[in-house]
Scaffold this active site. Structure first.
Site, PDB file in Angstrom:
ATOM      1  N   CYS A 142       0.826  -1.213   0.000  1.00  0.00           N
ATOM      2  CA  CYS A 142       0.000   0.000   0.000  1.00  0.00           C
ATOM      3  C   CYS A 142       0.868   1.275   0.000  1.00  0.00           C
ATOM      4  O   CYS A 142       1.564   1.541  -0.964  1.00  0.00           O
ATOM      5  CB  CYS A 142      -0.998  -0.020   1.153  1.00  0.00           C
ATOM      6  SG  CYS A 142      -2.372   1.128   0.898  1.00  0.00           S
ATOM      7  N   LYS A 163     -12.031   8.275  -1.190  1.00  0.00           N
ATOM      8  CA  LYS A 163     -11.249   7.168  -0.689  1.00  0.00           C
ATOM      9  C   LYS A 163     -11.572   5.891  -1.469  1.00  0.00           C
ATOM     10  O   LYS A 163     -12.746   5.548  -1.642  1.00  0.00           O
ATOM     11  CB  LYS A 163     -11.541   6.951   0.801  1.00  0.00           C
ATOM     12  CG  LYS A 163     -10.664   5.890   1.464  1.00  0.00           C
ATOM     13  CD  LYS A 163     -10.940   5.788   2.963  1.00  0.00           C
ATOM     14  CE  LYS A 163     -10.005   4.796   3.629  1.00  0.00           C
ATOM     15  NZ  LYS A 163     -10.224   4.705   5.095  1.00  0.00           N
ATOM     16  N   SER A 192      -7.759   0.321   0.725  1.00  0.00           N
ATOM     17  CA  SER A 192      -8.174   1.356   1.667  1.00  0.00           C
ATOM     18  C   SER A 192      -7.156   2.483   1.596  1.00  0.00           C
ATOM     19  O   SER A 192      -6.146   2.464   2.296  1.00  0.00           O
ATOM     20  CB  SER A 192      -8.261   0.785   3.092  1.00  0.00           C
ATOM     21  OG  SER A 192      -8.609   1.782   4.014  1.00  0.00           O
ATOM     22  N   HIS A 235      -4.373  -4.443   0.152  1.00  0.00           N
ATOM     23  CA  HIS A 235      -4.102  -5.033   1.466  1.00  0.00           C
ATOM     24  C   HIS A 235      -4.565  -6.485   1.502  1.00  0.00           C
ATOM     25  O   HIS A 235      -5.514  -6.820   2.225  1.00  0.00           O
ATOM     26  CB  HIS A 235      -4.814  -4.242   2.562  1.00  0.00           C
ATOM     27  CG  HIS A 235      -4.141  -2.965   2.935  1.00  0.00           C
ATOM     28  ND1 HIS A 235      -2.978  -2.929   3.667  1.00  0.00           N
ATOM     29  CD2 HIS A 235      -4.466  -1.680   2.664  1.00  0.00           C
ATOM     30  CE1 HIS A 235      -2.616  -1.666   3.858  1.00  0.00           C
ATOM     31  NE2 HIS A 235      -3.502  -0.895   3.254  1.00  0.00           N
ATOM     32  N   GLU A 237      -3.400  -8.850   3.042  1.00  0.00           N
ATOM     33  CA  GLU A 237      -3.183  -9.422   4.377  1.00  0.00           C
ATOM     34  C   GLU A 237      -4.322  -9.093   5.347  1.00  0.00           C
ATOM     35  O   GLU A 237      -4.371  -9.651   6.454  1.00  0.00           O
ATOM     36  CB  GLU A 237      -1.860  -8.923   4.959  1.00  0.00           C
ATOM     37  CG  GLU A 237      -1.860  -7.513   5.520  1.00  0.00           C
ATOM     38  CD  GLU A 237      -1.828  -6.408   4.467  1.00  0.00           C
ATOM     39  OE1 GLU A 237      -1.909  -5.232   4.843  1.00  0.00           O
ATOM     40  OE2 GLU A 237      -1.730  -6.724   3.257  1.00  0.00           O
ATOM     41  N   ARG A 249     -14.781   3.039  12.795  1.00  0.00           N
ATOM     42  CA  ARG A 249     -13.911   4.018  13.459  1.00  0.00           C
ATOM     43  C   ARG A 249     -14.135   5.411  12.884  1.00  0.00           C
ATOM     44  O   ARG A 249     -14.300   6.396  13.615  1.00  0.00           O
ATOM     45  CB  ARG A 249     -12.445   3.611  13.286  1.00  0.00           C
ATOM     46  CG  ARG A 249     -11.415   4.604  13.840  1.00  0.00           C
ATOM     47  CD  ARG A 249     -10.066   4.380  13.180  1.00  0.00           C
ATOM     48  NE  ARG A 249     -10.116   4.673  11.752  1.00  0.00           N
ATOM     49  CZ  ARG A 249      -9.205   4.237  10.866  1.00  0.00           C
ATOM     50  NH1 ARG A 249      -8.209   3.468  11.260  1.00  0.00           N
ATOM     51  NH2 ARG A 249      -9.306   4.576   9.590  1.00  0.00           N
TER      52      ARG A 249
END
Length: 306
Positions: A142, A163, A192, A235, A237, A249
């Site tokens: 990333c 985003k 992300s 991502h 992982e 969040r």
């Protein structure tokens, strides 16, 4: 694959509950093999979450992997205890004379800042330069991939108007390359991020090979220097609930955030997220360790110059 970690690393117990073979230091010392030496430069704020995700991703080949956690000295982590850092991490100064079979540079939540304004940028450039002579293959994730493309090849990131957030379909572009061996023609992977490296610029650079991309979010996987440098823009992982945690969040902080795409069944955040990328992640890390680390690195790692 047995993952070798320190006996009392907190995430060791979680990995063992998932039936992942974790070998403690005592047992590893009695095996007459040379483990693959992997360094992990962890730039993420929640370091234990990232440790768990990366160790899980490295756990699917028969190789023994010895992981060294590395942190930058020029930044103080606010989200991970100092005692955890001091006990389980080493600074670049402490490992700079070592050689590693593989090295992983994670993402970081600083993507909207110019690279030179990141407080540990100078230290990171020294580490990236060091990997060219002390590491067989480096995997950048990333923001780490964006930083590497900028430092090594002068290709800067751009700010996105929104985003890139969710799980997106990608296509394999170069099936002959071992890194994508076993990938489906179309596969899913999480993203992300607020910034991107325009894929048109990457296509024009003959030093970079694009291995997988998405019509919606651009580059997913690329490589250079015959696999010495590997760039993963997403991502793979991530856990099942990582995007869920990020979404809730940001909502809790009152930040503008859209629902992650292709993630919640019926686009309902009350539903359990679908895990649609684990097989791809396992394939990616297994192929990296096998074809670009294990098959390439010398047995006498410390005695053979790169």
């Amino acid at each position: 694959m047995p993952i070798r970690v320190q006996n009392d690393l907190p995430v060791k117990e979680i990995l063992e509950r998932e039936n992942i073979f974790v070998m403690d230091e005592h047992r590893a010392m009695h095996q007459d093999i040379r483990p693959i030496q992997i360094g992990l430069l962890n730039l993420m704020p929640l370091k234990e979450d990232t440790e768990l995700q990366i160790l899980r991703s490295l756990s699917n080949t028969p190789l023994q992997v010895d992981v060294t956690f590395v942190n930058v000295s020029s930044h103080v982590s606010k989200n991970t205890s100092t005692s955890h850092i001091n006990k389980f991490y080493q600074s670049f100064t402490e490992i700079r004379k070592q050689k590693f079979d593989g090295f992983i540079i994670t993402g970081a939540p600083v993507e909207q800042m110019p690279f030179e304004e990141v407080d540990y940028w100078d230290e990171l450039t020294k580490i990236m330069e060091w990997t060219k002579t002390n590491v067989t293959s480096t995997l950048h994730l990333c923001w780490g991939a964006q930083a590497a493309l900028y430092y090594h090849y002068g290709i800067d990131k751009v700010q996105m108007p929104y985003k890139l957030f969710g799980v997106f379909p990608h296509q394999v572009m170069n099936r002959k390359i071992p890194l994508v061996r076993g990938f489906d023609d179309v596969f899913m992977a999480p993203h992300s991020r607020h910034t991107d490296v325009p894929i048109e610029k990457l296509r024009k650079d003959e030093r970079i090979t694009i291995l997988a991309e998405s019509e919606e979010v651009g580059l997913f996987l690329g490589m250079a220097d015959d696999g010495r440098q590997i760039f993963v823009m997403g991502h793979p992982e991530y856990d099942r609930v990582t995007l869920d945690g990020e979404y809730k969040r940001d909502l809790g902080k009152g930040l503008p955030i859209d629902l992650p795409k292709n993630y919640y069944p019926e686009d309902n955040p009350e539903n359990k997220p679908l895990l649609t990328w684990r097989a791809t992640a396992n394939n990616l890390y297994t192929n990296w360790l096998n074809y670009y680390v294990y098959q390439t690195t010398p047995y006498d790692l410390h005695g053979t110059p790169f």
